[in-house]
Every structure is written in structure tokens, then in C-alpha cells.
Scaffold this motif. Structure first.
Motif, mmCIF file in Angstrom:
data_model
loop_
_atom_site.group_PDB
_atom_site.id
_atom_site.type_symbol
_atom_site.label_atom_id
_atom_site.label_comp_id
_atom_site.label_asym_id
_atom_site.label_seq_id
_atom_site.Cartn_x
_atom_site.Cartn_y
_atom_site.Cartn_z
ATOM 1 N N PHE A 220 0.802 -1.228 0.000
ATOM 2 C CA PHE A 220 0.000 0.000 0.000
ATOM 3 C C PHE A 220 0.837 1.281 0.000
ATOM 4 O O PHE A 220 0.290 2.362 -0.169
ATOM 5 N N GLY A 221 2.131 1.150 0.195
ATOM 6 C CA GLY A 221 2.993 2.327 0.183
ATOM 7 C C GLY A 221 3.358 2.795 1.582
ATOM 8 O O GLY A 221 2.668 2.499 2.571
ATOM 9 N N HIS A 222 4.455 3.523 1.658
ATOM 10 C CA HIS A 222 4.952 3.960 2.964
ATOM 11 C C HIS A 222 4.042 4.996 3.620
ATOM 12 O O HIS A 222 4.027 5.112 4.853
ATOM 13 N N GLY A 223 3.301 5.757 2.818
ATOM 14 C CA GLY A 223 2.368 6.723 3.395
ATOM 15 C C GLY A 223 1.304 6.033 4.233
ATOM 16 O O GLY A 223 0.971 6.474 5.334
ATOM 17 N N GLY A 225 1.650 3.009 5.469
ATOM 18 C CA GLY A 225 2.367 2.428 6.597
ATOM 19 C C GLY A 225 2.567 3.426 7.730
ATOM 20 O O GLY A 225 2.420 3.088 8.912
ATOM 21 N N ASP A 226 2.880 4.668 7.368
ATOM 22 C CA ASP A 226 3.062 5.708 8.391
ATOM 23 C C ASP A 226 1.771 5.968 9.154
ATOM 24 O O ASP A 226 1.778 6.162 10.377
ATOM 25 N N ARG A 227 0.646 5.973 8.441
ATOM 26 C CA ARG A 227 -0.638 6.219 9.107
ATOM 27 C C ARG A 227 -1.005 5.057 10.032
ATOM 28 O O ARG A 227 -1.595 5.261 11.106
ATOM 29 N N VAL A 228 -0.656 3.840 9.627
ATOM 30 C CA VAL A 228 -0.893 2.684 10.490
ATOM 31 C C VAL A 228 -0.063 2.801 11.767
ATOM 32 O O VAL A 228 -0.563 2.578 12.882
ATOM 33 N N LEU A 229 1.204 3.188 11.627
ATOM 34 C CA LEU A 229 2.061 3.348 12.806
ATOM 35 C C LEU A 229 1.516 4.425 13.741
ATOM 36 O O LEU A 229 1.532 4.264 14.971
ATOM 37 N N THR A 230 1.033 5.516 13.163
ATOM 38 C CA THR A 230 0.489 6.602 13.982
ATOM 39 C C THR A 230 -0.752 6.143 14.741
ATOM 40 O O THR A 230 -0.924 6.460 15.925
ATOM 41 N N ALA A 231 -1.614 5.380 14.060
ATOM 42 C CA ALA A 231 -2.831 4.887 14.721
ATOM 43 C C ALA A 231 -2.492 3.906 15.839
ATOM 44 O O ALA A 231 -3.098 3.938 16.925
ATOM 45 N N ILE A 232 -1.511 3.036 15.608
ATOM 46 C CA ILE A 232 -1.114 2.081 16.648
ATOM 47 C C ILE A 232 -0.473 2.814 17.819
ATOM 48 O O ILE A 232 -0.707 2.473 18.991
ATOM 49 N N ALA A 233 0.326 3.828 17.518
ATOM 50 C CA ALA A 233 0.936 4.639 18.586
ATOM 51 C C ALA A 233 -0.141 5.271 19.456
ATOM 52 O O ALA A 233 -0.038 5.281 20.694
#
Length: 333
Positions: A220-223, A225-233
Motif C-alpha cells: 500500500f505504500g509507505h504513506g 504504513g506511516d498512518r498505520v504506525l500513527t494509529a497504533i501509537a
């Protein structure tokens, strides 16, 4: 990872460099010569024994540990982490020096102002006393000194203001140096400092790693991936409210739990794990469902005066167990 290594034999030689870069990124290795050499040896001979051993260890996305790499003949260099450490240390040292300079400048400014006031008062007393031999020359010299003092005072005031502005910027830099820019969580440096500051008391430490995160980035792209990391954080921060949650690097988070038994800490982390698993993510760009995203957790109690490296190593082994026994679970010792 096993499939990725196997496919390397079919790829063109010109693609080797990009695959080495991807390998270093996936294994969280900085672009040091030793790391590059290890990746080259693995990827240039996908049918060789080293590539097969790496494929076995990293089957289905498990990351190589330091001991894995060293047991395979590689070496781990802390280049990127050391550079960040040196940068943070330089900010600290510069901040301390500017603090000292600001105090010196302020003291000089106060002393110059007080001297100017005393000199002006003496000059006024002489003026009131009336003319005496040599008074005119003395008045001229005194006036010149007062002018110079006034100019020095102005320059010192400017320098003091500029020093205060620099000190404020450095104070801001100290905060930035301890904050992960993507998630807003404290970073590894801030976490290490917080751990070092803990004196006694009951502590537990947990490592939380996003399962199969590479598939999200690749698909899906790093963008995304970044949003997934932010949501998990955000989920970890809310679930572990009152405890320190930090981004440890890449898709890994670390939690320092204070004042709870390991059993109670496990309940807290289990709630956080379940909270992540219930979320459903969708790509904004394509509106495609990303699917279920999960985390694996390794949790351990911290012994009295135990070094952080030893605690992290134990938590990492527990995390590896959680990964290798099915993921989306918590392992505790």
C-alpha cells in the motif's frame, strides 16, 4: 522473507543494489560497510548456505536479531543510533554552554549598568559643587566615559537578548531531539533517559512490534504504513495511559510500566494488543481495505538495578517467541 531471498536469483544484477537497500531497511541496519557486506553476501548468492540460513531465521517476516547476524559471521554496527546519540549529546553540551554564556552576559550587563549609574551620579555631584581647576577637562573625560558605557550597555543588552533567543531555540531542539516526528511519541533517546532516571520501584518493560508490517509498506505504500504506525501509537498511548510509551524504531514500540505487577502489566498490554486488532484500516488513496493489523508483544519484569540492554534483550526474546508461535499475542516471562 524466505520467498524474497529465493526470488533474488531470478532478478537482474542491476537490481541487486535496490534489494540490498530493502534488506538493510527491513532488518533495521544502517548503511555501514559491514552491514552492506553482509547483505551483499546474502543476496548475491540466494542458493548459498548463508542465504538459506537467513531465509530460515526470517521466515514469514521475522527480523534478524543481533545475535543471529553475529552467529552467521556478520557484524552489527550502531552507526545511525550512535550518530543520533552524538547529535543529542552535542545539543546538550551546546545548551549548557549557552546557559553559562547567558549568565555571564547578564552579569556583565548588570555590572556595566551599575558602574554607569555610579559614574553619572559622581559627575552630577561634581557639577553641583561648582567650578574648580581642571573641572572642565574632568567633565569632558567623564562625559566620554559615560558615552562609551552607554554604548557598551546597549551592545551587551543586544548580545544578552540574542543569547536568550538562542537558548530558547536550543531548549526547543532538546525537546525535538527526544520526540519521534511521525507519531509524536518520545523516541528511543528519551526512553533511555527515562529508564536511567528511574530509581527503584516496580517496573515492567514491553516491546511491541507490528506484525508483517513490510507487507503493508510493500502493498500500500509507505504513506499508508506511516498512518498505520500513527494509529497504533495512539492506541498504545491511550491503553497505557500513565505509563511511558515510546517509539523504539521502525515498527517497534517500547512501554515502561511503573508500579504494576507483571500480571497486571500483562492485562494492560493484552488490552492494548486487542485494541489494535479490532481496528480496520483503509487506504485513503485507493479506498482498499488494508485488512487486520496486529501486534506481538514481549513483556518482562525489570530486576533491581538491571541494565536496560539486558532487559531489552530479554523482552526481544519474548517478542521473538510471540512472533514465531503465531503472532498477535503476548509472551511474558
Amino acid at each position: 522473507m524466505r520467498r524474497a531471498v529465493a526470488q533474488n536469483g531470478e532478478a537482474s544484477g542491476g537490481d541487486l543494489f535496490s534489494r540490498i537497500g530493502a534488506f538493510l531497511h527491513d532488518q533495521r541496519l544502517s548503511p555501514e560497510p559491514a552491514h552492506y557486506s553482509f547483505a551483499y553476501t546474502v543476496l548475491s548468492d540466494p542458493a548459498g548456505p548463508l542465504a538459506k540460513a537467513v531465509a530460515e531465521l526470517t521466515d514469514d517476516g521475522v527480523r534478524l536479531s543481533r545475535s543471529d547476524i553475529e552467529s552467521l559471521g556478520g557484524a552489527v554496527r550502531e552507526g545511525a543510533a550512535e550518530e543520533a546519540e552524538n547529535t543529542g549529546r552535542l545539543v546538550e553540551e551546546t545548551h549548557a554552554q549557552v546557559e553559562d554564556l547567558a549568565n555571564v552576559m547578564r552579569a556583565m550587563h548588570d555590572e556595566t549598568r551599575d558602574f554607569g549609574r555610579d559614574l553619572a551620579a559622581r559627575a552630577e555631584e561634581m557639577r553641583r559643587a561648582g567650578p574648580t581647576p581642571g573641572m572642565a577637562e574632568l567633565a569632558r573625560i567623564t562625559g566620554a566615559m559615560l558615552g562609551r558605557i552607554a554604548e557598551s550597555e546597549r551592545r551587551l543588552a543586544d548580545a544578552t537578548r540574542e543569547t536568550d533567543e538562542l537558548r530558547a531555540k536550543l531548549a526547543e531542539a532538546r525537546v525535538v531531539a527526544r520526540r519521534d516526528p511521525l507519531t509524536g511519541l518520545p523516541n528511543r533517546r528519551a526512553f533511555e533517559e527515562a529508564y536511567a532516571a528511574k530509581q527503584g520501584g516496580r517496573l515492567c518493560l514491553a516491546l511491541c512490534d507490528v506484525d508483517r508490517f513490510k507487507r503493508i509498506n510493500d502493498g500500500f505504500g509507505h504513506g499508508v504504513g506511516d498512518r498505520v504506525l500513527t494509529a497504533i501509537a495512539d492506541t498504545l498511548r491511550v491503553s497505557c495511559d500513565g505509563h511511558l510509551v515510546a517509539r523504539h524504531g521502525g515498527e517497534e514500540f517500547v512501554v515502561l510500566i511503573e508500579g504494576l505487577t507483571v500480571e497486571r502489566a500483562a492485562e494492560l498490554l493484552e488490552d492494548a494488543r486487542a485494541g489494535v486488532a479490532t481496528k480496520r484500516f483503509r487506504s485513503r488513496e485507493t479506498d482498499r481495505m488494508i485488512g487486520r493489523v496486529t501486534v506481538s508483544v514481549g513483556l518482562t519484569a525489570v530486576g533491581a538495578d538491571e541494565r536496560l540492554e539486558d532487559v531489552l534483550a530479554r523482552a526481544d526474546r519474548l517478542l521473538y517467541t510471540a512472533k514465531s508461535t503465531g503472532r498477535d499475542r503476548l509472551c511474558v516471562d
